[in-house]
Write an enzyme that holds these catalytic residues in place. Structure first.
Site, PDB file in Angstrom:
ATOM      1  N   SER A 170       0.838  -1.196   0.000  1.00 54.82           N
ATOM      2  CA  SER A 170       0.000   0.000   0.000  1.00 54.82           C
ATOM      3  C   SER A 170       0.873   1.245   0.000  1.00 54.82           C
ATOM      4  O   SER A 170       1.991   1.238   0.535  1.00 54.82           O
ATOM      5  CB  SER A 170      -0.842  -0.023   1.285  1.00 54.82           C
ATOM      6  OG  SER A 170      -1.382   1.246   1.547  1.00 54.82           O
ATOM      7  N   ALA A 171       0.333   2.313  -0.551  1.00 57.46           N
ATOM      8  CA  ALA A 171       1.025   3.601  -0.529  1.00 57.46           C
ATOM      9  C   ALA A 171       1.190   4.101   0.904  1.00 57.46           C
ATOM     10  O   ALA A 171       1.936   5.056   1.147  1.00 57.46           O
ATOM     11  CB  ALA A 171       0.241   4.617  -1.345  1.00 57.46           C
ATOM     12  N   THR A 172       0.529   3.441   1.831  1.00 59.77           N
ATOM     13  CA  THR A 172       0.669   3.812   3.240  1.00 59.77           C
ATOM     14  C   THR A 172       2.139   3.688   3.689  1.00 59.77           C
ATOM     15  O   THR A 172       2.552   4.360   4.639  1.00 59.77           O
ATOM     16  CB  THR A 172      -0.277   2.934   4.105  1.00 59.77           C
ATOM     17  OG1 THR A 172      -0.449   3.534   5.363  1.00 59.77           O
ATOM     18  CG2 THR A 172       0.220   1.519   4.272  1.00 59.77           C
ATOM     19  N   TYR A 225      -1.091  -0.929  11.045  1.00 60.61           N
ATOM     20  CA  TYR A 225      -1.440  -1.487   9.728  1.00 60.61           C
ATOM     21  C   TYR A 225      -0.317  -1.208   8.728  1.00 60.61           C
ATOM     22  O   TYR A 225       0.168  -2.114   8.034  1.00 60.61           O
ATOM     23  CB  TYR A 225      -2.768  -0.879   9.240  1.00 60.61           C
ATOM     24  CG  TYR A 225      -2.973  -0.996   7.751  1.00 60.61           C
ATOM     25  CD1 TYR A 225      -3.296  -2.221   7.174  1.00 60.61           C
ATOM     26  CD2 TYR A 225      -2.814   0.110   6.911  1.00 60.61           C
ATOM     27  CE1 TYR A 225      -3.464  -2.336   5.796  1.00 60.61           C
ATOM     28  CE2 TYR A 225      -2.980   0.009   5.544  1.00 60.61           C
ATOM     29  CZ  TYR A 225      -3.306  -1.214   4.991  1.00 60.61           C
ATOM     30  OH  TYR A 225      -3.458  -1.324   3.634  1.00 60.61           O
ATOM     31  N   LYS A 238       2.561  -3.787   6.637  1.00 57.83           N
ATOM     32  CA  LYS A 238       2.867  -3.787   5.192  1.00 57.83           C
ATOM     33  C   LYS A 238       4.375  -3.598   4.979  1.00 57.83           C
ATOM     34  O   LYS A 238       4.989  -4.273   4.159  1.00 57.83           O
ATOM     35  CB  LYS A 238       2.096  -2.663   4.476  1.00 57.83           C
ATOM     36  CG  LYS A 238       0.594  -2.889   4.411  1.00 57.83           C
ATOM     37  CD  LYS A 238       0.241  -4.017   3.453  1.00 57.83           C
ATOM     38  CE  LYS A 238      -1.229  -4.338   3.424  1.00 57.83           C
ATOM     39  NZ  LYS A 238      -1.573  -5.578   2.751  1.00 57.83           N
ATOM     40  N   ASP A 256      -4.295  11.494   8.894  1.00 60.90           N
ATOM     41  CA  ASP A 256      -4.521  11.816   7.475  1.00 60.90           C
ATOM     42  C   ASP A 256      -3.458  12.782   6.970  1.00 60.90           C
ATOM     43  O   ASP A 256      -2.941  13.612   7.723  1.00 60.90           O
ATOM     44  CB  ASP A 256      -5.900  12.466   7.288  1.00 60.90           C
ATOM     45  CG  ASP A 256      -6.983  11.451   6.982  1.00 60.90           C
ATOM     46  OD1 ASP A 256      -6.662  10.250   6.920  1.00 60.90           O
ATOM     47  OD2 ASP A 256      -8.146  11.863   6.801  1.00 60.90           O
TER      48      ASP A 256
HETATM   49  C1  UD1 Z   1      -6.927   4.896   3.986  1.00 62.43           C
HETATM   50  C2  UD1 Z   1      -5.906   4.537   5.027  1.00 62.43           C
HETATM   51  C3  UD1 Z   1      -4.700   3.939   4.327  1.00 62.43           C
HETATM   52  C4  UD1 Z   1      -5.131   2.707   3.553  1.00 62.43           C
HETATM   53  C5  UD1 Z   1      -6.256   3.075   2.580  1.00 62.43           C
HETATM   54  C6  UD1 Z   1      -6.812   1.804   1.976  1.00 62.43           C
HETATM   55  C7  UD1 Z   1      -6.267   6.041   6.920  1.00 62.43           C
HETATM   56  C8  UD1 Z   1      -5.738   7.184   7.700  1.00 62.43           C
HETATM   57  N1  UD1 Z   1      -5.576   5.710   5.833  1.00 62.43           N
HETATM   58  O1  UD1 Z   1      -6.349   5.834   3.092  1.00 62.43           O
HETATM   59  O2  UD1 Z   1      -3.713   3.602   5.257  1.00 62.43           O
HETATM   60  O3  UD1 Z   1      -4.055   2.160   2.844  1.00 62.43           O
HETATM   61  O4  UD1 Z   1      -7.309   3.741   3.270  1.00 62.43           O
HETATM   62  O5  UD1 Z   1      -7.855   2.075   1.141  1.00 62.43           O
HETATM   63  O6  UD1 Z   1      -7.257   5.440   7.277  1.00 62.43           O
HETATM   64  N2  UD1 Z   1     -12.528  11.195   4.008  1.00 62.43           N
HETATM   65  C9  UD1 Z   1     -13.545  12.011   4.451  1.00 62.43           C
HETATM   66  N3  UD1 Z   1     -14.613  11.446   5.075  1.00 62.43           N
HETATM   67  C10 UD1 Z   1     -14.730  10.086   5.262  1.00 62.43           C
HETATM   68  C11 UD1 Z   1     -13.668   9.257   4.817  1.00 62.43           C
HETATM   69  C12 UD1 Z   1     -12.581   9.838   4.205  1.00 62.43           C
HETATM   70  O7  UD1 Z   1     -13.483  13.237   4.293  1.00 62.43           O
HETATM   71  O8  UD1 Z   1     -15.737   9.631   5.848  1.00 62.43           O
HETATM   72  C13 UD1 Z   1     -11.374  11.793   3.287  1.00 62.43           C
HETATM   73  C14 UD1 Z   1     -10.033  11.556   3.958  1.00 62.43           C
HETATM   74  O9  UD1 Z   1      -9.738  12.580   4.879  1.00 62.43           O
HETATM   75  C15 UD1 Z   1      -9.092  11.552   2.730  1.00 62.43           C
HETATM   76  C16 UD1 Z   1      -9.953  10.971   1.598  1.00 62.43           C
HETATM   77  O10 UD1 Z   1     -11.295  11.159   2.025  1.00 62.43           O
HETATM   78  O11 UD1 Z   1      -8.751  12.872   2.372  1.00 62.43           O
HETATM   79  C17 UD1 Z   1      -9.703   9.497   1.363  1.00 62.43           C
HETATM   80  O12 UD1 Z   1      -9.876   8.777   2.587  1.00 62.43           O
HETATM   81  P1  UD1 Z   1      -9.914   7.180   2.650  1.00 62.43           P
HETATM   82  O13 UD1 Z   1     -10.835   6.652   1.609  1.00 62.43           O
HETATM   83  O14 UD1 Z   1     -10.191   6.781   4.058  1.00 62.43           O
HETATM   84  O15 UD1 Z   1      -8.456   6.760   2.214  1.00 62.43           O
HETATM   85  P2  UD1 Z   1      -7.029   7.214   2.837  1.00 62.43           P
HETATM   86  O16 UD1 Z   1      -7.185   7.924   4.114  1.00 62.43           O
HETATM   87  O17 UD1 Z   1      -6.272   7.901   1.765  1.00 62.43           O
END
Ligand code: UD1
Length: 344
Positions: A128-130, A152, A156, A298
């Site tokens: 993952s890019a994580t 998590y 990885k 985030d």
């Molecule tokens: C998340 C995980 C990441 C994982 C990936 C897998 C976290 C902090 N990171 O990435 O480690 O590899 O999922 O798919 O959990 N957002 C909202 N409201 C929401 C949900 C998300 O505003 O209810 C925003 C987030 O702040 C972010 C974007 O949407 O800017 C994407 O979020 P998300 O889909 O959860 O992915 P990541 O945080 O990038």
């Protein structure tokens, strides 16, 4: 001629796994899946078989259990493993880290031990890019500094390091590490897609569940990031493109074995508000939202440098934000409650 003919897919009933099984079958590979169905349903694979008109082998088993792994390798002539099986919730990994280390790290050791015993040396690993943590520059290249911000992410990273050590220890091991950006979308048929347990923590399933009326309102985590409109920017990659990336990685392992690491993303970033606007346009549904504070852990921006995959794997994402939203909406509206068995 491909030496890799039969592929074991761990976690093959899950979201990315099921899409990958479909494209493996279409590409002519024999497929065997091991999945403990802890976060997935067998119905996904029934649908994969119906869509392709082909059969796959299925073992309900656990990669943490030696006899489950060994009995597959003893009975099936496996040439390569695509390893998806793993827990993926950041929040859960913070509250229950041992479970994450046991499943993601110990489970992988057990799998690799089995592979070693039966001389199966080709593995594609779902990373993952994580593993880039908060990168210093964008787009992110594969040689960027690695760091994990939560258990998590550390699982990885540890598995990646393990695979690097293994390939160093003997030239017989071949590993393809694929670092996914944000997997979203669903198969164009709308028959398979993402079916998260409980309330989704990722944005795309959350939006689509709001659109279908299962959830009231989206909370947007932060509108004060240094981005185009203040909301977080991510590289959303269609799961169909992602699945096809695994076929390209297998071909590469077959033709030029060794250790390789590739980003799978689109190279483009979209903000939360841009994603919502596109989803509303495609679905004709209003997505009510409110701004709330930033979510812990985030980052503002995340998008891939995809040139290595393009040059080395001859793979490039073909889908668009439009098709991502269309396909997500088709899946969600046809399956509002996810995989509910027809016989239920
Ligand atoms: C998340 C995980 C990441 C994982 C990936 C897998 C976290 C902090 N990171 O990435 O480690 O590899 O999922 O798919 O959990 N957002 C909202 N409201 C929401 C949900 C998300 O505003 O209810 C925003 C987030 O702040 C972010 C974007 O949407 O800017 C994407 O979020 P998300 O889909 O959860 O992915 P990541 O945080 O990038």
């Amino acid at each position: 001629m491909s030496k890799i003919k039969c592929v074991l897919v761990t976690g093959g009933a899950g979201y990315i796994g099921s899409h990958t099984c479909l494209y493996l079958l279409e590409a002519g590979y024999d497929v065997v899946v091991i999945d403990n169905l802890s976060n997935s349903k067998f119905l996904s694979l029934e649908r994969v078989q119906a869509l392709t008109g082909k059969k796959l082998g299925f073992i309900e088993g656990d990669i943490k259990i030696k006899k489950d792994i060994n009995s597959i390798f003893r009975h099936c002539k496996i040439d390569a493993v695509i390893h998806f099986a793993g827990f993926k919730s950041v929040a859960e990994s913070v509250t229950d880290p041992l479970n994450y280390y046991q499943n993601n790290v110990y489970g992988t050791i057990n799998l690799l031990r089995g592979m070693e015993k039966y001389s199966i040396n080709n593995i594609v690993f779902s990373s993952s890019a994580t593993v880039y943590g908060e990168a210093l520059a964008y787009p992110i290249k594969e040689n960027s500094v690695l760091s994990a911000k939560n258990p998590y992410g550390r699982t990885k990273l540890i598995v990646e390091e393990m695979l690097r050590d293994l390939c160093m220890s003997s030239s017989s091991w071949n590993a393809s590490i694929l670092r996914y950006f944000n997997p979203v979308g669903a198969h164009h048929s709308g028959a398979i897609g993402e079916d998260p347990k409980g309330i989704p923590s990722n944005i795309m399933p959350f939006i689509s569940q709001v659109a279908v009326g299962k959830l009231d309102k989206l909370s947007i985590f932060g509108n004060d990031y240094p981005t185009v409109d203040g909301t977080g920017v991510r590289d959303y990659i269609h799961v169909v493109d992602l699945a096809k990336g695994h076929i390209s990685a297998l071909k590469k392992l077959n033709d030029m074995p060794g250790l390789m690491t590739h980003n799978l993303g689109t190279g483009k970033g979209w903000s939360v508000l841009q994603l919502i606007a596109e989803f509303e346009k495609v679905s004709g549904k209003k997505i009510p939202y409110k701004f709330v504070g930033r979510r812990d852990g985030d980052i503002a921006i995340n998008y891939a440098d995809v040139s290595h995959a393009k040059e080395d794997l001859f793979w490039e994402a073909q889908e668009t934000l439009h098709s991502i939203c269309q396909d997500t909406w088709r899946w969600q509206s046809k399956n509002p409650d996810g995989y509910v068995s027809e016989t239920n």
